[in-house]
Design a protein around this motif. Structure first.
Motif, PDB file in Angstrom:
ATOM      1  N   ILE A 116      44.271  44.049  44.964  1.00 29.35           N
ATOM      2  CA  ILE A 116      43.944  43.701  43.571  1.00 29.35           C
ATOM      3  C   ILE A 116      43.986  42.181  43.465  1.00 29.35           C
ATOM      4  CG2 ILE A 116      44.628  43.917  41.155  1.00 29.35           C
ATOM      5  CD1 ILE A 116      46.000  46.573  41.865  1.00 29.35           C
ATOM      6  N   ALA A 117      42.834  41.595  43.145  1.00 33.09           N
ATOM      7  CA  ALA A 117      42.784  40.140  42.989  1.00 33.09           C
ATOM      8  C   ALA A 117      43.087  39.814  41.530  1.00 33.09           C
ATOM      9  CB  ALA A 117      41.414  39.617  43.397  1.00 33.09           C
ATOM     10  N   ALA A 118      44.333  39.428  41.278  1.00 32.39           N
ATOM     11  CA  ALA A 118      44.755  39.108  39.900  1.00 32.39           C
ATOM     12  C   ALA A 118      44.767  37.593  39.743  1.00 32.39           C
ATOM     13  CB  ALA A 118      46.133  39.716  39.642  1.00 32.39           C
ATOM     14  N   CYS A 119      43.646  37.001  40.086  1.00 32.19           N
ATOM     15  CA  CYS A 119      43.530  35.533  40.054  1.00 32.19           C
ATOM     16  C   CYS A 119      42.100  35.192  39.639  1.00 32.19           C
ATOM     17  CB  CYS A 119      43.877  34.971  41.428  1.00 32.19           C
ATOM     18  SG  CYS A 119      42.966  35.733  42.787  1.00 32.19           S
ATOM     19  N   ASP A 120      41.749  33.948  39.756  1.00 39.18           N
ATOM     20  CA  ASP A 120      40.447  33.491  39.276  1.00 39.18           C
ATOM     21  C   ASP A 120      39.286  34.298  39.892  1.00 39.18           C
ATOM     22  OD1 ASP A 120      38.915  31.228  37.885  1.00 39.18           O
ATOM     23  OD2 ASP A 120      38.082  31.210  39.910  1.00 39.18           O
ATOM     24  N   MET A 121      38.344  34.707  39.027  1.00 38.99           N
ATOM     25  CA  MET A 121      37.252  35.573  39.497  1.00 38.99           C
ATOM     26  C   MET A 121      36.304  34.825  40.443  1.00 38.99           C
ATOM     27  SD  MET A 121      34.250  37.323  37.262  1.00 38.99           S
ATOM     28  CE  MET A 121      35.101  38.611  36.399  1.00 38.99           C
ATOM     29  N   ARG A 122      35.975  33.598  40.073  1.00 33.39           N
ATOM     30  CA  ARG A 122      35.030  32.821  40.892  1.00 33.39           C
ATOM     31  C   ARG A 122      35.626  32.559  42.282  1.00 33.39           C
ATOM     32  NH1 ARG A 122      30.947  29.216  38.562  1.00 33.39           N
ATOM     33  NH2 ARG A 122      31.838  29.834  36.561  1.00 33.39           N
ATOM     34  N   ALA A 123      36.925  32.196  42.293  1.00 36.90           N
ATOM     35  CA  ALA A 123      37.571  31.917  43.587  1.00 36.90           C
ATOM     36  C   ALA A 123      37.620  33.188  44.434  1.00 36.90           C
ATOM     37  CB  ALA A 123      38.979  31.375  43.354  1.00 36.90           C
ATOM     38  N   THR A 124      37.839  34.330  43.791  1.00 37.38           N
ATOM     39  CA  THR A 124      37.894  35.589  44.547  1.00 37.38           C
ATOM     40  C   THR A 124      36.556  35.866  45.220  1.00 37.38           C
ATOM     41  OG1 THR A 124      39.473  36.462  42.956  1.00 37.38           O
ATOM     42  CG2 THR A 124      38.355  38.074  44.355  1.00 37.38           C
ATOM     43  N   ASP A 129      34.657  48.148  49.155  1.00 40.34           N
ATOM     44  CA  ASP A 129      35.385  49.294  48.612  1.00 40.34           C
ATOM     45  C   ASP A 129      36.898  49.043  48.682  1.00 40.34           C
ATOM     46  OD1 ASP A 129      35.672  51.866  47.613  1.00 40.34           O
ATOM     47  OD2 ASP A 129      35.942  52.705  49.623  1.00 40.34           O
ATOM     48  N   GLY A 130      37.591  49.423  47.633  1.00 33.83           N
ATOM     49  CA  GLY A 130      39.052  49.289  47.646  1.00 33.83           C
ATOM     50  C   GLY A 130      39.547  47.946  47.119  1.00 33.83           C
ATOM     51  N   LEU A 131      38.612  47.052  46.783  1.00 29.88           N
ATOM     52  CA  LEU A 131      39.008  45.765  46.191  1.00 29.88           C
ATOM     53  C   LEU A 131      38.800  45.837  44.681  1.00 29.88           C
ATOM     54  CD1 LEU A 131      39.717  42.709  46.220  1.00 29.88           C
ATOM     55  CD2 LEU A 131      37.291  42.252  46.595  1.00 29.88           C
ATOM     56  N   TYR A 132      39.814  45.429  43.920  1.00 30.23           N
ATOM     57  CA  TYR A 132      39.730  45.457  42.450  1.00 30.23           C
ATOM     58  C   TYR A 132      40.002  44.065  41.894  1.00 30.23           C
ATOM     59  CZ  TYR A 132      39.590  50.471  42.898  1.00 30.23           C
ATOM     60  OH  TYR A 132      39.193  51.734  43.230  1.00 30.23           O
ATOM     61  N   LEU A 133      39.351  43.774  40.772  1.00 35.07           N
ATOM     62  CA  LEU A 133      39.588  42.504  40.084  1.00 35.07           C
ATOM     63  C   LEU A 133      40.364  42.808  38.812  1.00 35.07           C
ATOM     64  CD1 LEU A 133      35.965  40.995  40.188  1.00 35.07           C
ATOM     65  CD2 LEU A 133      37.744  40.860  41.941  1.00 35.07           C
ATOM     66  N   ALA A 134      41.471  42.117  38.615  1.00 32.97           N
ATOM     67  CA  ALA A 134      42.235  42.336  37.374  1.00 32.97           C
ATOM     68  C   ALA A 134      42.823  41.016  36.945  1.00 32.97           C
ATOM     69  CB  ALA A 134      43.358  43.337  37.620  1.00 32.97           C
ATOM     70  N   SER A 135      42.222  40.392  35.971  1.00 30.42           N
ATOM     71  CA  SER A 135      42.790  39.143  35.456  1.00 30.42           C
ATOM     72  C   SER A 135      42.203  38.909  34.091  1.00 30.42           C
ATOM     73  CB  SER A 135      42.436  37.981  36.386  1.00 30.42           C
ATOM     74  OG  SER A 135      41.058  37.717  36.277  1.00 30.42           O
ATOM     75  N   MET A 136      42.601  37.804  33.478  1.00 27.72           N
ATOM     76  CA  MET A 136      42.021  37.487  32.169  1.00 27.72           C
ATOM     77  C   MET A 136      40.493  37.407  32.266  1.00 27.72           C
ATOM     78  SD  MET A 136      42.956  33.470  31.679  1.00 27.72           S
ATOM     79  CE  MET A 136      42.434  32.198  32.839  1.00 27.72           C
ATOM     80  N   TRP A 137      39.964  37.109  33.478  1.00 29.45           N
ATOM     81  CA  TRP A 137      38.522  36.938  33.625  1.00 29.45           C
ATOM     82  C   TRP A 137      37.764  38.258  33.472  1.00 29.45           C
ATOM     83  CZ3 TRP A 137      36.729  32.138  33.443  1.00 29.45           C
ATOM     84  CH2 TRP A 137      37.624  31.116  33.738  1.00 29.45           C
ATOM     85  N   THR A 138      38.424  39.399  33.746  1.00 29.64           N
ATOM     86  CA  THR A 138      37.711  40.670  33.571  1.00 29.64           C
ATOM     87  C   THR A 138      37.870  41.186  32.145  1.00 29.64           C
ATOM     88  OG1 THR A 138      39.638  41.871  34.393  1.00 29.64           O
ATOM     89  CG2 THR A 138      37.876  41.462  35.965  1.00 29.64           C
ATOM     90  N   ASN A 139      38.805  40.593  31.363  1.00 32.37           N
ATOM     91  CA  ASN A 139      39.020  41.048  29.993  1.00 32.37           C
ATOM     92  C   ASN A 139      38.925  39.890  29.001  1.00 32.37           C
ATOM     93  OD1 ASN A 139      39.647  43.372  31.438  1.00 32.37           O
ATOM     94  ND2 ASN A 139      41.272  43.985  30.048  1.00 32.37           N
TER      95      ASN A 139
END
Ligand SMILES: Cc1cc2nc3c(=O)[nH]c(=O)nc-3n(C[C@H](O)[C@H](O)[C@H](O)COP(=O)(O)OP(=O)(O)OC[C@H]3O[C@@H](n4cnc5c(N)ncnc54)[C@H](O)[C@@H]3O)c2cc1C
Length: 501
Positions: A274-282, A459-469
């Motif tokens: 789960i990448a709970a950090c900047d979306m662009r950097a991910t 597959d199996g990678l998720y994005l969760a941060s202020m950037w997704t919401n």
């Protein structure tokens, strides 16, 4: 077999994702670049003063707002005092008059009408909207990805009474809305209270609505203490956090996530990341930039983000608790001054005397969040001396302004601290030091129901941060973490559970 979840980042979204994943039986480890939890939600020590770098208000600080349930589940509010400001902000005009944006809509209507009787009708309409939006349900349930037709209809039915207002006010900037008032000070107050007149009116009205409900309090103890409470909850649930552990690559094997590679070269395997950090950097640094969902691409290329800010804070050897308790007193300047790359028409000071834990007795922390531009700071990044000189110049201007509006202030200042967008970017890796995310246009929201939390081809990678919401903030970040845990449970065919400590 218990599945292993690796989370990148111990900001509020990463901690929340970790707590909910633990509640659902996953084996969870967070890797965080920094030495402590919280990310943007933080505070720091300067001599005997604690500078709070984040929470002005917490949506859902009390029962009556859906987010409260999340804060309870995360163990963030139990035993924590909440301070409710009576006034959101005060605007002092050049003509000496003051507009107080009271949290209580009835008191606000009375005050504004006495200030400008000619605006009785638009003031009544403004306050009526606040009262109506105060009933907005903030339902916490399934992520949009998992909503079936019935869920969709139920949500629509809940939102229906507000849909027209949200659409209208979402498409109307504060500067446009302000023209409904004839009184020049009232116009300026409405247009400038969020520091950027191009922001949608709904942002101000929703804030006043939750303040009216007393569900937008300030958590006593400050932002780091708030984040530490969630860290405690995560550790109590059996999660692990590795600090000083930057991730520099997301590892893949045949279209599936395999774990991460840390900056020291070691590999950490995982079933889910789960990448709970900047979306662009991910997408472009931790991955190779070749797999980008069209929605993400459109957002990153065309989305308008909230303006970044410079946070100037002072430790003052004075008791400022005589001042009206609000999130900022804005003084209209005689002439706009060029500060931090922007012509500033107002100067605002926010004092934290409502939180005695931030300063010794009879002393106070006060500060100002000044809108700025990344382009103002970017050219200075390679030149340490020039960067420090600009920080000092901004601090000195703020000190002089504070002293002008509160004579004697400068002589009592013992500590000065300046955090620029570069500070926020360096500390958290967020793009251009942004601390809130996108102001989604009505068109974007009609086109896309939600922002995907997965990456095509990984597959199996998720994005969760202020950037997704968007627009972000602490509630958006925590919700993103909760929703990703729900997606994991759904995928593994297990019922999502959320417990309260
Ligand atoms: C001055 C200011 C005032 C604010 N006021 C409010 C407010 O009043 N109310 C409100 O709700 N919100 C407020 N916010 C916004 C809120 O703080 C953020 O929107 C929210 O905290 C974002 O949380 P996040 O977890 O998504 O991201 P972040 O906090 O950015 O967390 C990301 C974490 O990931 C870590 N990380 C990044 N890359 C890596 C990597 N490669 N490897 C390991 N770790 C990594 C970072 O170090 C960081 O800890 C404010 C923010 C600021 C700065």
């Amino acid at each position: 077999m218990v599945k292993r979840v690796l989370i990148i980042g111990a900001g509020i979204s990463g901690l929340a994702a970790g707590c909910y994943a633990c509640m659902n039986g996953y084996d969870v480890e967070i890797h965080e670049s920094h030495t402590q939890p919280g990310g943007l939600c933080t505070s720091w020590q300067r001599a005997e003063y604690t500078i709070d770098g984040c929470i002005h208000w917490l949506t859902g600080s009390r029962p009556g707002n859906g987010y409260y349930r999340i804060w309870e589940e995360l163990g963030a509010v139990q035993g924590r005092g909440m301070y409710d400001h009576d006034v959101y902000a005060s605007m002092v005009g050049r003509d000496g008059r003051t507009v107080h944006l009271y949290a209580d809509a009835d008191r606000l209507e009375e005050h504004l009408t006495s200030l400008s009787p000619a605006d009785t009708a638009p003031i009544a309409a403004f306050c009526k909207k606040i009262r109506k939006l105060a009933r907005f349900p903030y339902p916490i349930g399934k992520p949009p990805e998992l909503m079936g037709r019935w869920d969709g209809l139920r949500t629509l039915a809940r939102y229906l009474p507000y849909l027209k207002d949200l659409t209208e006010l979402g498409g109307l900037s504060l500067a446009e809305y302000a023209t409904r008032f004839s009184d020049p000070l009232l116009r300026k107050a409405i247009a400038n209270v969020l520091l950027d007149g191009s922001l949608p009116t709904v942002a101000l009205l929703m804030t006043l609505a939750i303040m009216n409900q007393r569900t937008a309090g300030y958590p006593l103890g400050g932002s780091l203490a708030f984040a530490r409470a969630i860290e405690r909850r995560f550790l109590d649930l059996g999660g692990r956090i590795v600090y000083r552990s930057p991730v520099d690559q997301i590892a893949e094997r045949q279209g599936r996530v395999a774990g991460v590679r840390l900056a020291d070269g070691s590999q950490v395997p995982a079933d889910y990341v789960i990448a709970a950090c900047d979306m662009r950097a991910t997408l472009f640094t931790l991955l190779d930039g070749s797999r980008v969902d069209p929605v993400h691409r459109e957002l990153l290329e065309t989305g308008k983000t909230y303006p970044p800010g410079v946070l100037v804070s002072f430790g003052v050897d004075a008791d400022l608790s005589d001042e009206i308790s609000c999130l900022g007193t804005y003084h209209e300047l005689e002439q706009p001054i060029q500060l931090a790359g922007i012509a500033q028409e107002f100067f605002s000071l926010h004092n934290y005397s409502h939180d005695p834990s931030l300063a010794p007795p009879h002393k106070t922390v006060a500060g100002c969040l000044i809108p700025t531009r990344w382009s103002h700071w970017e050219p200075l990044l390679g030149d340490r001396a020039a960067y420090e000189a600009e920080k000092a110049r901004v601090a000195e201007s703020c000190l002089q302004l504070a002293d002008r509006f509160r004579p004697g202030f400068a002589a009592k200042v013992q500590v000065t601290d300046v955090a620029t967008p570069h500070t926020f970017a360096r500390y958290t890796g967020n793009w251009q030091g942004t601390y809130m995310t996108y102001m989604l246009s009505g068109e974007f929201q009609r086109k896309y129901r939600y922002i995907p939390k997965v990456v095509p081809g990984v597959d199996g990678l998720y994005l969760a941060s202020m950037w997704t919401n968007p627009p972000g903030g602490i509630p958006g970040a925590a919700t993103a973490g909760r929703e990703v845990a729900q997606l994991l449970c759904h995928r593994d065919r297990q019922r999502f559970v959320a417990t309260t400590p």
